[in-house]
Design a protein around this motif. Structure first.
Motif, short mmCIF file in Angstrom:
data_model
loop_
_atom_site.label_atom_id
_atom_site.label_comp_id
_atom_site.label_asym_id
_atom_site.label_seq_id
_atom_site.Cartn_x
_atom_site.Cartn_y
_atom_site.Cartn_z
N THR A 67 0.70 -1.36 -0.31
CA THR A 67 0.23 -0.04 0.19
C THR A 67 0.69 1.20 -0.03
O THR A 67 0.38 2.55 -0.71
CB THR A 67 -0.88 0.17 1.31
OG1 THR A 67 -1.90 -1.59 1.14
CG2 THR A 67 -1.47 0.94 1.35
N GLU A 68 1.82 0.95 1.06
CA GLU A 68 2.94 2.63 0.90
C GLU A 68 4.07 2.33 -0.45
O GLU A 68 3.82 3.57 -1.18
CB GLU A 68 3.68 1.99 1.88
CG GLU A 68 2.75 2.69 3.40
CD GLU A 68 4.28 2.26 4.63
OE1 GLU A 68 3.49 2.41 5.32
OE2 GLU A 68 4.80 1.09 4.56
N ALA A 69 3.81 1.81 -0.92
CA ALA A 69 5.10 2.02 -2.13
C ALA A 69 4.09 2.08 -3.54
O ALA A 69 3.72 2.94 -3.98
CB ALA A 69 5.61 0.28 -2.57
N ARG A 70 2.35 1.81 -3.55
CA ARG A 70 1.39 1.91 -4.51
C ARG A 70 1.50 3.27 -4.11
O ARG A 70 0.94 4.60 -4.95
CB ARG A 70 0.33 0.98 -4.39
CG ARG A 70 0.50 -0.18 -5.24
CD ARG A 70 -0.16 -0.73 -5.26
NE ARG A 70 0.61 -2.54 -5.60
CZ ARG A 70 -1.02 -3.21 -6.27
NH1 ARG A 70 -2.08 -3.44 -5.71
NH2 ARG A 70 -0.59 -4.34 -6.51
N ARG B 173 8.97 -11.64 -10.56
CA ARG B 173 7.22 -12.35 -10.50
C ARG B 173 6.56 -11.36 -10.30
O ARG B 173 6.56 -10.10 -9.76
CB ARG B 173 7.75 -13.44 -9.50
CG ARG B 173 8.56 -14.50 -9.56
CD ARG B 173 8.64 -15.41 -8.37
NE ARG B 173 6.91 -15.39 -7.56
CZ ARG B 173 6.93 -16.24 -6.51
NH1 ARG B 173 7.95 -16.06 -5.73
NH2 ARG B 173 5.18 -16.59 -6.23
N PRO B 174 5.57 -11.94 -11.41
CA PRO B 174 4.06 -10.95 -11.00
C PRO B 174 3.82 -10.67 -8.76
O PRO B 174 3.49 -11.23 -8.88
CB PRO B 174 2.95 -11.51 -11.48
CG PRO B 174 3.69 -12.16 -12.69
CD PRO B 174 5.38 -12.94 -12.25
N VAL B 175 3.75 -9.08 -8.81
CA VAL B 175 3.11 -8.99 -7.21
C VAL B 175 1.79 -10.02 -6.99
O VAL B 175 1.63 -10.15 -6.00
CB VAL B 175 3.17 -7.50 -7.53
CG1 VAL B 175 2.03 -7.10 -6.01
CG2 VAL B 175 4.10 -6.46 -7.29
N GLN B 176 0.66 -9.83 -8.33
CA GLN B 176 -0.58 -11.13 -7.74
C GLN B 176 0.38 -11.90 -7.17
O GLN B 176 -0.38 -12.76 -6.60
CB GLN B 176 -1.29 -10.63 -8.77
CG GLN B 176 -1.51 -9.25 -8.24
CD GLN B 176 -2.61 -9.01 -7.22
OE1 GLN B 176 -3.28 -9.21 -6.29
NE2 GLN B 176 -1.96 -7.57 -6.58
N GLU B 177 0.76 -12.79 -8.07
CA GLU B 177 1.46 -14.45 -8.25
C GLU B 177 2.13 -14.58 -6.31
O GLU B 177 1.60 -15.57 -5.67
CB GLU B 177 2.22 -14.13 -8.92
CG GLU B 177 2.67 -15.72 -9.30
CD GLU B 177 3.83 -15.77 -10.14
OE1 GLU B 177 4.90 -16.57 -10.03
OE2 GLU B 177 3.39 -15.99 -11.40
N VAL B 178 2.92 -13.52 -6.05
CA VAL B 178 3.59 -14.07 -4.90
C VAL B 178 2.54 -13.77 -4.11
O VAL B 178 2.53 -14.70 -3.16
CB VAL B 178 4.83 -12.26 -4.88
CG1 VAL B 178 5.46 -12.83 -3.44
CG2 VAL B 178 5.62 -13.11 -5.92
N ILE B 179 1.41 -13.08 -4.02
CA ILE B 179 0.30 -12.59 -2.82
C ILE B 179 -0.18 -13.96 -3.15
O ILE B 179 -0.53 -14.14 -1.30
CB ILE B 179 -0.30 -11.38 -2.78
CG1 ILE B 179 0.29 -10.63 -2.63
CG2 ILE B 179 -1.67 -11.56 -2.36
CD1 ILE B 179 0.20 -8.78 -3.58
N TRP C 163 3.91 -7.89 3.91
CA TRP C 163 3.84 -6.37 3.58
C TRP C 163 2.80 -6.56 2.05
O TRP C 163 2.69 -5.32 1.76
CB TRP C 163 5.22 -6.65 2.33
CG TRP C 163 5.32 -7.28 1.34
CD1 TRP C 163 6.71 -8.45 1.60
CD2 TRP C 163 5.05 -7.81 -0.04
NE1 TRP C 163 6.50 -9.01 0.73
CE2 TRP C 163 5.99 -8.74 -0.41
CE3 TRP C 163 3.98 -7.04 -0.50
CZ2 TRP C 163 5.53 -9.50 -1.33
CZ3 TRP C 163 4.12 -7.34 -1.77
CH2 TRP C 163 4.73 -8.29 -2.21
N ALA C 164 1.91 -7.34 1.57
CA ALA C 164 0.69 -7.07 1.12
C ALA C 164 -0.26 -6.77 1.88
O ALA C 164 -1.51 -6.27 1.33
CB ALA C 164 0.79 -7.97 0.28
N GLU C 165 -0.31 -6.55 3.53
CA GLU C 165 -0.90 -6.63 4.35
C GLU C 165 -1.55 -4.30 4.65
O GLU C 165 -0.53 -4.02 3.40
CB GLU C 165 -0.84 -7.30 5.38
CG GLU C 165 -1.26 -9.00 4.97
CD GLU C 165 -0.93 -9.22 6.89
OE1 GLU C 165 -0.20 -9.35 7.86
OE2 GLU C 165 -0.72 -10.57 6.64
#
Length: 142
Positions: free
Chosen positions: A23-26, A123-129, A136-138
């Motif tokens: 969220t912070e990075a985006r 790798r794509p972020v959504q794949e990692v999540i 970090w995705a929270e």
């Protein structure tokens, strides 16, 4: 009383890397993207002049100095935002266990790679999540 979120655009000392949530990075990404696009546009005609191998040495030296100044200014701005510059127009947002990776002119902050990996292994972020459920995705840290 809930903690106040930390400001996203806090100016940092060069080399003072920040740890980001997704969220912070985006939230910071549009600023990183604008600064990079402006530097790229400023550098483009200078790079074209260098490629054309300007005949006069003094003019070539001037172009090289301008080229270097633009790159140094861009790197400095990125470092003050807390992101890691890993190449020309290539930055990483440290997540605490790896990096959210972006290269100009990509439209989104869409890739991730671990600390021991590089650009070629991202790798794509959504794949990692979906596969790893990283912290970090929270939601943002207080």
């Amino acid at each position: 009383m809930p903690d106040k979120p930390r400001p996203l655009s806090t100016i940092r000392m060069p080399g003072d890397v920040r740890v980001f949530t997704l969220t912070e990075a985006r939230a910071l990404f549009p600023l990183v993207q604008r600064i990079t696009a402006a530097a790229y546009q400023e550098l483009h005609p200078i790079a074209a002049g260098l490629r054309a191998r300007v005949a006069q040495r003094s003019e070539l030296e001037h172009l090289e100095q301008r080229y270097e100044a633009i790159i140094h200014r861009w790197v400095g701005k990125m470092e003050r935002l807390g992101v890691v510059v890993t190449g020309l127009w290539l930055v990483d947002f440290d997540t605490g266990d790896g990096y959210l990776c972006w290269r100009y002119p990509e439209a989104d902050l869409g890739y991730y790679h671990g600390y021991q990996q590089g650009f070629g292994q991202r790798r794509p972020v959504q794949e990692v999540i979906a596969q790893e459920h990283p912290s970090w995705a929270e939601s943002p840290r207080p």
